[in-house]
Design a protein around this motif. Structure first.
Motif, PDB file in Angstrom:
ATOM      1  N   SER A   9       4.343   8.483   3.138  1.00 14.97           N
ATOM      2  CA  SER A   9       3.860   7.185   2.694  1.00 14.97           C
ATOM      3  C   SER A   9       4.790   6.573   1.660  1.00 14.97           C
ATOM      4  O   SER A   9       5.103   5.374   1.712  1.00 14.97           O
ATOM      5  N   VAL A  10       5.262   7.370   0.721  1.00  5.71           N
ATOM      6  CA  VAL A  10       6.176   6.877  -0.316  1.00  5.71           C
ATOM      7  C   VAL A  10       7.486   6.423   0.314  1.00  5.71           C
ATOM      8  O   VAL A  10       8.046   5.381  -0.061  1.00  5.71           O
ATOM      9  N   GLN A  11       7.977   7.182   1.274  1.00  7.84           N
ATOM     10  CA  GLN A  11       9.215   6.811   1.956  1.00  7.84           C
ATOM     11  C   GLN A  11       9.046   5.479   2.687  1.00  7.84           C
ATOM     12  O   GLN A  11       9.895   4.583   2.573  1.00  7.84           O
ATOM     13  N   GLU A  12       7.958   5.335   3.429  1.00 11.30           N
ATOM     14  CA  GLU A  12       7.714   4.095   4.162  1.00 11.30           C
ATOM     15  C   GLU A  12       7.546   2.918   3.211  1.00 11.30           C
ATOM     16  O   GLU A  12       8.069   1.823   3.461  1.00 11.30           O
ATOM     17  N   PHE A  13       6.830   3.139   2.124  1.00 13.06           N
ATOM     18  CA  PHE A  13       6.639   2.085   1.133  1.00 13.06           C
ATOM     19  C   PHE A  13       7.972   1.658   0.527  1.00 13.06           C
ATOM     20  O   PHE A  13       8.269   0.457   0.420  1.00 13.06           O
ATOM     21  N   SER A  14       8.771   2.625   0.112  1.00 17.98           N
ATOM     22  CA  SER A  14      10.047   2.325  -0.556  1.00 17.98           C
ATOM     23  C   SER A  14      10.999   1.591   0.376  1.00 17.98           C
ATOM     24  O   SER A  14      11.662   0.621  -0.031  1.00 17.98           O
ATOM     25  N   GLU A  15      11.072   2.041   1.606  1.00 18.18           N
ATOM     26  CA  GLU A  15      11.962   1.384   2.561  1.00 18.18           C
ATOM     27  C   GLU A  15      11.490  -0.038   2.855  1.00 18.18           C
ATOM     28  O   GLU A  15      12.302  -0.971   2.962  1.00 18.18           O
ATOM     29  N   THR A  33       0.829  -1.201   0.000  1.00 17.26           N
ATOM     30  CA  THR A  33       0.000   0.000   0.000  1.00 17.26           C
ATOM     31  C   THR A  33       0.864   1.252   0.000  1.00 17.26           C
ATOM     32  O   THR A  33       1.859   1.330   0.730  1.00 17.26           O
ATOM     33  N   VAL A  34       0.479   2.218  -0.826  1.00 14.23           N
ATOM     34  CA  VAL A  34       1.205   3.490  -0.858  1.00 14.23           C
ATOM     35  C   VAL A  34       0.258   4.592  -1.327  1.00 14.23           C
ATOM     36  O   VAL A  34      -0.574   4.382  -2.204  1.00 14.23           O
ATOM     37  N   ASP A  35       0.376   5.761  -0.699  1.00 11.79           N
ATOM     38  CA  ASP A  35      -0.323   6.969  -1.129  1.00 11.79           C
ATOM     39  C   ASP A  35       0.723   7.864  -1.785  1.00 11.79           C
ATOM     40  O   ASP A  35       1.546   8.473  -1.094  1.00 11.79           O
ATOM     41  N   LEU A  36       0.711   7.914  -3.099  1.00 10.12           N
ATOM     42  CA  LEU A  36       1.753   8.636  -3.826  1.00 10.12           C
ATOM     43  C   LEU A  36       1.737  10.131  -3.588  1.00 10.12           C
ATOM     44  O   LEU A  36       2.723  10.818  -3.875  1.00 10.12           O
ATOM     45  N   SER A  37       0.648  10.672  -3.066  1.00  9.27           N
ATOM     46  CA  SER A  37       0.608  12.110  -2.789  1.00  9.27           C
ATOM     47  C   SER A  37       1.316  12.454  -1.488  1.00  9.27           C
ATOM     48  O   SER A  37       1.569  13.631  -1.214  1.00  9.27           O
ATOM     49  N   SER A  38       1.645  11.439  -0.685  1.00  7.55           N
ATOM     50  CA  SER A  38       2.280  11.647   0.616  1.00  7.55           C
ATOM     51  C   SER A  38       3.736  11.206   0.578  1.00  7.55           C
ATOM     52  O   SER A  38       4.037  10.029   0.341  1.00  7.55           O
ATOM     53  N   LEU A  39       4.652  12.142   0.820  1.00  7.29           N
ATOM     54  CA  LEU A  39       6.068  11.793   0.822  1.00  7.29           C
ATOM     55  C   LEU A  39       6.398  10.813   1.939  1.00  7.29           C
ATOM     56  O   LEU A  39       7.244   9.932   1.778  1.00  7.29           O
ATOM     57  N   HIS A  58       6.294   9.580  -7.592  1.00 10.04           N
ATOM     58  CA  HIS A  58       7.014   8.633  -8.434  1.00 10.04           C
ATOM     59  C   HIS A  58       8.507   8.937  -8.481  1.00 10.04           C
ATOM     60  O   HIS A  58       9.339   8.018  -8.525  1.00 10.04           O
ATOM     61  N   HIS A  59       8.842  10.213  -8.459  1.00 12.74           N
ATOM     62  CA  HIS A  59      10.262  10.580  -8.441  1.00 12.74           C
ATOM     63  C   HIS A  59      10.937  10.048  -7.176  1.00 12.74           C
ATOM     64  O   HIS A  59      12.057   9.511  -7.236  1.00 12.74           O
ATOM     65  N   LEU A  60      10.260  10.159  -6.054  1.00  6.62           N
ATOM     66  CA  LEU A  60      10.847   9.684  -4.801  1.00  6.62           C
ATOM     67  C   LEU A  60      10.996   8.159  -4.814  1.00  6.62           C
ATOM     68  O   LEU A  60      12.002   7.629  -4.314  1.00  6.62           O
ATOM     69  N   ILE A  61      10.019   7.450  -5.374  1.00  4.32           N
ATOM     70  CA  ILE A  61      10.161   6.000  -5.510  1.00  4.32           C
ATOM     71  C   ILE A  61      11.407   5.668  -6.326  1.00  4.32           C
ATOM     72  O   ILE A  61      12.188   4.771  -5.978  1.00  4.32           O
ATOM     73  N   TRP A  62      11.595   6.391  -7.412  1.00  5.88           N
ATOM     74  CA  TRP A  62      12.770   6.148  -8.259  1.00  5.88           C
ATOM     75  C   TRP A  62      14.068   6.382  -7.486  1.00  5.88           C
ATOM     76  O   TRP A  62      15.012   5.594  -7.606  1.00  5.88           O
ATOM     77  N   LYS A  63      14.127   7.434  -6.705  1.00  6.81           N
ATOM     78  CA  LYS A  63      15.352   7.727  -5.955  1.00  6.81           C
ATOM     79  C   LYS A  63      15.685   6.591  -4.992  1.00  6.81           C
ATOM     80  O   LYS A  63      16.849   6.286  -4.766  1.00  6.81           O
ATOM     81  N   TYR A  64      14.674   5.967  -4.423  1.00  6.48           N
ATOM     82  CA  TYR A  64      14.903   4.844  -3.520  1.00  6.48           C
ATOM     83  C   TYR A  64      15.284   3.565  -4.282  1.00  6.48           C
ATOM     84  O   TYR A  64      16.162   2.814  -3.845  1.00  6.48           O
ATOM     85  N   LEU A  65      14.592   3.303  -5.382  1.00  9.30           N
ATOM     86  CA  LEU A  65      14.723   2.014  -6.053  1.00  9.30           C
ATOM     87  C   LEU A  65      15.704   2.022  -7.227  1.00  9.30           C
ATOM     88  O   LEU A  65      15.945   0.973  -7.831  1.00  9.30           O
TER      89      LEU A  65
END
Length: 340
Positions: free
Chosen positions: A168-174, A160-166, A228-235
């Motif tokens: 949420s994206v951080q927690e998802f990516s980690e 689960t991820v809410d892409l509008s929330s940094l 999506h940019h933040l997901i890319w930076k993590y992955l």
């Protein structure tokens, strides 16, 4: 009455010609594309004759010929519980790709995963039956639902991820990094998106014309681009570990419909239209989609510069050494109805 009859006849002729191969034969659509770039890919598919414009790539080729080449690869699809994301994930699952479905709603995500598992179980059953009967259809690919060599357990995980929330994206990516255990990420589909926002969807206390994310960013831009940019930076490191990593964004022809500033480069500029233009206007969506295309071009240049750093010094583009850490392909493709 005669005038009305002639008018109806005229309209009928125009519609008949419009849905015939004639405009394509005389080059009308190519002329429109040159004059109005936004029209590229927007002509109705049914007006094209297979005799004139054969498909460049078919489901038969994908499932019957190429499917086995991606079997066992690892993919992540955002917004995978519906629409384009669901179809992408289903097609990958049928080829034996290990999937992670990233969705905002966990219940809908689980439902989509279960539907994909059911469809792939049917495929596996068909495949096992073929093998037991000694009838391998790997070469013919005559059926759009028959997979060449795909037999075995298919892994479909949901997150689960809410892409509008940094946050949420951080927690998802980690969490994904931990769960993935360092396995290369062969395909990253940045597909999830938010379109127009209407008045009743704007949180209480915010400007009537502008819904913001919890981080204070215009919510369409935050969802479609920033998250999506933040997901890319993590992955990014996992994609670079793949022998041929692919990053695909679901862009849109709406990228031609944006503000005079094209893409905002600051929060002030991003929010400058709040009092004049409501988020029900597709310019907000178009801006985010244009930003995705520019992002794809920028990331491609950065990856190319990484590749140049591994050149053998020959000075020729053919002498570039592509290693597993930098052979990454990025593309922003919009869902068109046209074969061109």
């Amino acid at each position: 009455m005669r005038i009305v009859s002639l008018f109806v006849l005229f309209i009928s002729i125009i519609i008949g010609v419009y849905f015939s191969p004639i405009p394509e034969r005389i080059g009308l659509y190519r002329l429109c594309a040159r004059m109005f770039p936004a029209s590229i890919g927007m002509t109705p598919l049914r007006m094209h004759s297979p005799m004139l414009t054969p498909w460049g790539y078919t489901f038969e080729e994908y499932y019957g010929r190429d499917c086995k080449s991606i079997q066992g690869q690892n993919a992540l699809v955002t917004g995978a519980n519906s629409g384009i994301g669901y179809q992408i994930a289903t097609a990958l699952a049928k080829c034996g790709v290990s999937l992670t479905l990233a969705c905002m709603n966990p219940e809908l995500c689980e439902r989509a995963a279960n539907e994909m598992k059911m469809s792939t179980k049917m495929i596996e059953s068909e495949a096992r039956s073929r093998y037991s009967n000694g009838n391998d259809r790997n070469e013919s690919g005559s059926s759009g639902t028959v997979i060449g060599d795909t037999v075995g357990t298919i892994t479909i995980n949901t997150m689960t991820v809410d892409l509008s929330s940094l946050t949420s994206v951080q927690e998802f990516s980690e969490a994904y990094l931990v769960k993935n255990g360092g396995i290369p990420l062969d395909m990253l589909f940045l597909n999830a998106g938010r379109a127009a926002i209407y008045g009743e969807q704007i949180p209480v206390g915010q400007k009537p014309n502008l819904a913001l994310s919890e981080d204070g960013i215009e919510i369409i831009f935050a969802t479609n681009y920033v998250g999506h940019h933040l997901i890319w930076k993590y992955l990014e490191p996992l994609v670079k570990k793949s022998e041929m990593g692919r990053v695909i964004l679901t862009a849109s022809a709406s990228s031609f419909i944006t503000f005079p500033h094209k893409v905002a480069t600051s929060l002030e500029e991003l929010h400058s239209t709040a009092d004049a233009i409501p988020q029900s206007d597709f310019k907000y969506y178009g801006q985010s989609k244009l930003a995705q295309i520019l992002w794809a071009k920028k990331v491609t240049r950065l990856l190319e510069s990484d590749v140049e750093g591994h050149s053998d010094g020959g000075g020729d583009s053919t002498s570039t050494v592509l290693t597993a850490s930098n052979s990454v392909y990025v593309n922003a493709a919009h869902q068109s109805w046209c074969r061109e």
